[in-house]
Design an enzyme around this catalytic site. Structure first.
Site, PDB file in Angstrom:
ATOM      1  N   LYS A   1       2.656  10.138  -0.770  1.00 12.67           N
ATOM      2  CA  LYS A   1       1.920  10.708   0.316  1.00 12.67           C
ATOM      3  C   LYS A   1       2.641  11.672   1.350  1.00 12.67           C
ATOM      4  CE  LYS A   1      -1.555   8.088   1.067  1.00 12.67           C
ATOM      5  NZ  LYS A   1      -2.520   6.705   1.569  1.00 12.67           N
TER       6      LYS A   1
ATOM      7  N   GLN B   1       2.209  -6.063  -3.216  1.00 11.06           N
ATOM      8  CA  GLN B   1       2.679  -6.032  -1.782  1.00 11.06           C
ATOM      9  C   GLN B   1       4.007  -5.172  -1.488  1.00 11.06           C
ATOM     10  OE1 GLN B   1       1.496  -9.675  -3.257  1.00 11.06           O
ATOM     11  NE2 GLN B   1      -0.246  -8.634  -2.523  1.00 11.06           N
TER      12      GLN B   1
ATOM     13  N   ASN C   1      -5.057 -10.425  -3.413  1.00 11.07           N
ATOM     14  CA  ASN C   1      -4.731  -9.695  -1.911  1.00 11.07           C
ATOM     15  C   ASN C   1      -4.283  -8.311  -2.280  1.00 11.07           C
ATOM     16  OD1 ASN C   1      -2.549 -10.757  -3.324  1.00 11.07           O
ATOM     17  ND2 ASN C   1      -1.449 -11.355  -1.491  1.00 11.07           N
TER      18      ASN C   1
ATOM     19  N   ASP D   1       0.976  -1.166  -0.010  1.00 14.79           N
ATOM     20  CA  ASP D   1      -0.106  -0.104  -0.126  1.00 14.79           C
ATOM     21  C   ASP D   1       0.887   1.110  -0.061  1.00 14.79           C
ATOM     22  OD1 ASP D   1      -2.055  -1.603   0.144  1.00 14.79           O
ATOM     23  OD2 ASP D   1      -2.139  -1.686   2.514  1.00 14.79           O
TER      24      ASP D   1
ATOM     25  N   GLY E   1      -4.503  -4.559  -3.551  1.00 18.95           N
ATOM     26  CA  GLY E   1      -5.454  -3.420  -4.030  1.00 18.95           C
ATOM     27  C   GLY E   1      -4.819  -2.093  -4.505  1.00 18.95           C
ATOM     28  N   HIS E   2      -4.753  -2.095  -5.850  1.00 24.19           N
ATOM     29  CA  HIS E   2      -3.947  -0.836  -6.295  1.00 24.19           C
ATOM     30  C   HIS E   2      -4.854   0.430  -6.514  1.00 24.19           C
ATOM     31  CE1 HIS E   2      -0.397  -3.617  -7.125  1.00 24.19           C
ATOM     32  NE2 HIS E   2      -0.792  -3.609  -5.804  1.00 24.19           N
TER      33      HIS E   2
ATOM     34  N   LYS F   1       1.941   1.970  -5.200  1.00 32.28           N
ATOM     35  CA  LYS F   1       2.443   1.347  -6.255  1.00 32.28           C
ATOM     36  C   LYS F   1       1.464   1.635  -7.352  1.00 32.28           C
ATOM     37  CE  LYS F   1       2.492  -2.455  -4.121  1.00 32.28           C
ATOM     38  NZ  LYS F   1       2.221  -1.946  -2.885  1.00 32.28           N
TER      39      LYS F   1
ATOM     40  N   ARG G   1      -5.431   0.442   8.538  1.00 30.96           N
ATOM     41  CA  ARG G   1      -4.188   0.165   8.487  1.00 30.96           C
ATOM     42  C   ARG G   1      -3.168   0.646   9.778  1.00 30.96           C
ATOM     43  NH1 ARG G   1      -3.660   2.288   2.417  1.00 30.96           N
ATOM     44  NH2 ARG G   1      -4.736   0.535   1.321  1.00 30.96           N
TER      45      ARG G   1
HETATM   46  P1  GDP Z   1      -0.671   0.289  -3.478  1.00 30.59           P
HETATM   47  O1  GDP Z   1      -1.326  -1.119  -2.935  1.00 30.59           O
HETATM   48  O2  GDP Z   1       0.638   0.362  -3.310  1.00 30.59           O
HETATM   49  O3  GDP Z   1      -1.211   0.467  -4.912  1.00 30.59           O
HETATM   50  O4  GDP Z   1      -1.477   1.471  -2.549  1.00 30.59           O
HETATM   51  P2  GDP Z   1      -3.033   1.414  -2.417  1.00 30.59           P
HETATM   52  O5  GDP Z   1      -3.782   1.950  -3.599  1.00 30.59           O
HETATM   53  O6  GDP Z   1      -3.476  -0.001  -1.614  1.00 30.59           O
HETATM   54  O7  GDP Z   1      -2.973   2.818  -1.363  1.00 30.59           O
HETATM   55  C1  GDP Z   1      -2.563   3.950  -1.610  1.00 30.59           C
HETATM   56  C2  GDP Z   1      -3.606   4.833  -1.128  1.00 30.59           C
HETATM   57  O8  GDP Z   1      -2.871   6.271  -1.209  1.00 30.59           O
HETATM   58  C3  GDP Z   1      -4.560   5.071  -2.157  1.00 30.59           C
HETATM   59  O9  GDP Z   1      -5.942   5.237  -1.867  1.00 30.59           O
HETATM   60  C4  GDP Z   1      -4.073   6.059  -3.308  1.00 30.59           C
HETATM   61  O10 GDP Z   1      -5.318   7.054  -4.062  1.00 30.59           O
HETATM   62  C5  GDP Z   1      -3.418   7.012  -2.097  1.00 30.59           C
HETATM   63  N1  GDP Z   1      -2.439   7.852  -2.637  1.00 30.59           N
HETATM   64  C6  GDP Z   1      -1.338   7.621  -3.503  1.00 30.59           C
HETATM   65  N2  GDP Z   1      -0.505   8.355  -3.457  1.00 30.59           N
HETATM   66  C7  GDP Z   1      -0.748   9.615  -2.562  1.00 30.59           C
HETATM   67  C8  GDP Z   1      -0.188  10.689  -2.129  1.00 30.59           C
HETATM   68  O11 GDP Z   1       0.881  10.868  -2.849  1.00 30.59           O
HETATM   69  N3  GDP Z   1      -0.832  11.234  -1.430  1.00 30.59           N
HETATM   70  C9  GDP Z   1      -2.204  11.088  -0.897  1.00 30.59           C
HETATM   71  N4  GDP Z   1      -2.777  11.802   0.109  1.00 30.59           N
HETATM   72  N5  GDP Z   1      -2.832  10.004  -1.231  1.00 30.59           N
HETATM   73  C10 GDP Z   1      -2.114   9.013  -2.174  1.00 30.59           C
HETATM   74  P1  IMO Z   2      -0.767  -4.114  -2.118  1.00 32.39           P
HETATM   75  O1  IMO Z   2      -0.534  -4.934  -3.421  1.00 32.39           O
HETATM   76  C1  IMO Z   2      -0.859  -4.626   2.108  1.00 32.39           C
HETATM   77  C2  IMO Z   2      -0.883  -8.436   3.955  1.00 32.39           C
HETATM   78  C3  IMO Z   2      -2.038  -9.249   4.484  1.00 32.39           C
HETATM   79  C4  IMO Z   2      -1.377 -10.157   5.637  1.00 32.39           C
HETATM   80  C5  IMO Z   2      -0.208 -10.648   4.733  1.00 32.39           C
HETATM   81  C6  IMO Z   2      -0.720 -12.226   4.320  1.00 32.39           C
HETATM   82  O2  IMO Z   2      -2.391  -3.515  -2.293  1.00 32.39           O
HETATM   83  O3  IMO Z   2       0.199  -3.644  -1.458  1.00 32.39           O
HETATM   84  P2  IMO Z   2      -2.137 -12.929   2.225  1.00 32.39           P
HETATM   85  O4  IMO Z   2      -3.636 -12.421   1.905  1.00 32.39           O
HETATM   86  O5  IMO Z   2      -1.462 -12.317   1.275  1.00 32.39           O
HETATM   87  O6  IMO Z   2      -2.066 -14.269   2.488  1.00 32.39           O
HETATM   88  O7  IMO Z   2      -2.054 -12.069   3.637  1.00 32.39           O
HETATM   89  O8  IMO Z   2      -0.073  -9.774   3.747  1.00 32.39           O
HETATM   90  N1  IMO Z   2      -1.054  -8.063   2.443  1.00 32.39           N
HETATM   91  C7  IMO Z   2      -0.951  -6.862   2.231  1.00 32.39           C
HETATM   92  N2  IMO Z   2      -0.809  -5.926   3.089  1.00 32.39           N
HETATM   93  N3  IMO Z   2      -0.876  -4.598   0.823  1.00 32.39           N
HETATM   94  C8  IMO Z   2      -1.003  -5.588   0.130  1.00 32.39           C
HETATM   95  O9  IMO Z   2      -1.050  -5.579  -1.227  1.00 32.39           O
HETATM   96  C9  IMO Z   2      -0.961  -6.886   0.761  1.00 32.39           C
HETATM   97  N4  IMO Z   2      -1.299  -8.099   0.166  1.00 32.39           N
HETATM   98  C10 IMO Z   2      -1.459  -9.225   1.488  1.00 32.39           C
HETATM   99  O10 IMO Z   2      -2.645  -7.935   5.095  1.00 32.39           O
HETATM  100  O11 IMO Z   2      -0.669  -9.324   6.647  1.00 32.39           O
HETATM  101 MG    MG Z   3      -2.986  -1.706  -1.612  1.00 29.93          MG
END
Ligand code: GDP
Ligand code: IMO
Ligand code: MG
Length: 422
Positions: free
Chosen positions: A327, A220, A38, A13, A40-41, A16, A301
């Site tokens: 962020k 991840q 697992n 998270d 979520g982008h 990416k 988180r």
């Molecule tokens: P990922 O799994 O690495 O792709 O990240 P996620 O999408 O799960 O979580 C990142 C969250 O932060 C999402 O809700 C994005 O829209 C948000 N986000 C990404 N870059 C920034 C930033 O520079 N500032 C803020 N405030 N939010 C951001």
């Molecule tokens: P992105 O790509 C954050 C964490 C789960 C748990 C551990 C094992 O969005 O960054 P699993 O279901 O993979 O066996 O769970 O890994 N986890 C993540 N945490 N971002 C993710 O993906 C994750 N994918 C798995 O919360 O701690």
């Molecule tokens: Mg994510």
């Protein structure tokens, strides 16, 4: 021609999805190479928000090919609903799914839940999507691959062999569920039929297209890597750069640019060690201002200070040559900001991430906080890092100094435009 890689350096998270979307503009092909749903982008374009679990983040840009590599574990039901969802939004994904990618089956999801119950207080806190059991079956040579899902005869044969085994495991766990070969076959052969035209040899496809711009999208983060993360509180795949190669079939020496995504603080979902965690007002600020709720499970988180021991571990394991800071805006409003640069363990200072994390005490450097307007960020777009207010600059310079890796990009908001390339 070039192959670029974007990966997470913390516990996932990091942002990416946003960074991949930014680089995808210049790419022809975007490849997911490990993990499953697992992940979520999130991508924000104007007022539109997209959340992808299996589809590579490049699908939102027209004319790109999205590849799901051999290292991904695919839940076909989730993939189909993601394809349908994006079609409803007017995007026709140009998708190639590896015939070698393993399929998440209903017994994987059931066992993921059951194993967590058995772990009790020591549960991993998985996403419950069947990821661990599917990768276990892959290694145990009990998996079903996409190429087999789309071939009804082979699928049936595999199910007749595997399902009785799984039912015996359910029984041993004291679970009530039993799976029926006919029922599973009926449902999954339908998924196979839907996906058949998209499944192919992605290794051949990628190697034939090595003269194009290829972008590899990690899921991840390094601290969730099954070898290098906080085992057993990890996911079940190789999230570091090595995984990009084994999960796509692109050789390591073909990867020419590697960007580690570093969130300006740290978050983690699920259980396990987190040395810089702040279960206090600081953590609350980061969680609320950063909207730190899981994209996949909606769980809050855990939040804490930036940990450069973690980031250095990740950058060196993958050989990153650039950092994307995300962020940074979330730190605004804090009077002082801390960054961990080393740990104290048994009275000794260490600067690497150890296998055993008991008794770790982070050593911090403190920085003065800042506030910035969007106008100031626009100036940075022209003037580079030197146009930043002194306090931010000091923070970023410290990250570069400690890691020895240059910052390539700064993200200061979720939207595509809220990005500065340095
Ligand atoms: P990922 O799994 O690495 O792709 O990240 P996620 O999408 O799960 O979580 C990142 C969250 O932060 C999402 O809700 C994005 O829209 C948000 N986000 C990404 N870059 C920034 C930033 O520079 N500032 C803020 N405030 N939010 C951001
Ligand atoms: P992105 O790509 C954050 C964490 C789960 C748990 C551990 C094992 O969005 O960054 P699993 O279901 O993979 O066996 O769970 O890994 N986890 C993540 N945490 N971002 C993710 O993906 C994750 N994918 C798995 O919360 O701690
Ligand atoms: Mg994510």
């Amino acid at each position: 021609m070039s192959v670029k890689l974007v990966f997470g350096t913390q516990w996932g998270d990091e942002g990416k999805g946003k960074v991949v979307d930014y680089y995808a503009e210049k790419a022809d092909i975007v490849v997911r190479y490990q993990g499953g749903n697992n992940a979520g982008h999130t991508i924000k374009i104007g007022d539109e928000v997209f959340k992808f679990h299996l589809l590579p983040s490049g699908v939102v840009r027209k004319g790109k090919t999205a590849v799901i590599g051999n290292g991904v574990v695919v839940d076909p039901k989730v993939l189909i609903s993601e394809i349908e969802e994006i079609r409803k939004r007017g995007i026709e994904p140009n998708l190639v799914i590896s015939d070698r990618a393993h399929v998440i089956m209903p017994y994987h999801r059931l066992l993921d839940g059951a194993e967590e119950v058995f772990r009790g207080k020591k549960k991993v806190g998985t996403t419950g999507r069947g990821i661990g059991p599917c990768y276990s079956d892959k290694i145990a040579r009990l998996g079903i691959r996409m190429g087999e899902l789309i071939d009804p005869e082979v699928l049936r044969e595999r199910l007749e062999f595997i399902i009785p085994m799984k039912n015996r495991i359910f029984e041993a766990y004291g679970m009530e569920e039993r799976l029926d070969v006919d029922e599973v076959f009926r449902e999954y052969s339908e998924y196979g039929r839907y996906l058949r035209g998209m499944v192919g040899d992605t290794i051949e496809f990628l190697h034939k297209n090595m003269d194009k711009e290829i972008l590899l999208e990690g899921a991840q983060g390094a601290m969730l890597d099954v070898d290098f993360g906080t085992y057993p509180y990890t996911t079940s795949s190789s999230t570091i750069g090595g995984g990009a190669s084994t999960g796509s079939g692109i050789p390591p020496n073909a990867i020419k640019e590697i960007t580690g995504v570093v969130k300006a603080y740290t978050t983690r979902v699920g259980m396990g060690p987190f040395p810089t965690e702040q279960e206090n007002e600081i953590g609350k600020h980061l969680c609320e201002k950063g909207h730190e709720f899981g994209t996949t499970t909606g769980r809050a988180r855990r939040c804490g200070w930036l940990d450069l021991v973690v980031v250095k571990h990740a950058l060196r394991l993958t050989g990153a040559d650039g950092i994307a800071i995300t962020k940074i805006d979330v730190l605004e409003g804090l009077e002082t900001i801390k960054v961990a640069y080393a740990y104290q363990v048994d009275g000794k200072k260490i600067t690497y991430f150890p296998a055993k994390t008991d008794g770790i005490k982070p050593l911090y450097k403190e920085f003065q906080g800042w506030n910035m307007t969007s106008g100031e960020w626009e100036k940075v777009k022209e003037g580079g890092i030197d146009a930043l207010p002194l306090n931010v600059r000091e923070y970023l310079k410290f990250i570069e100094g400690e890691t020895g890796v240059k910052i390539r990009m700064i993200s200061y908001g979720p939207a595509r435009e809220e990005t500065v390339e340095l």
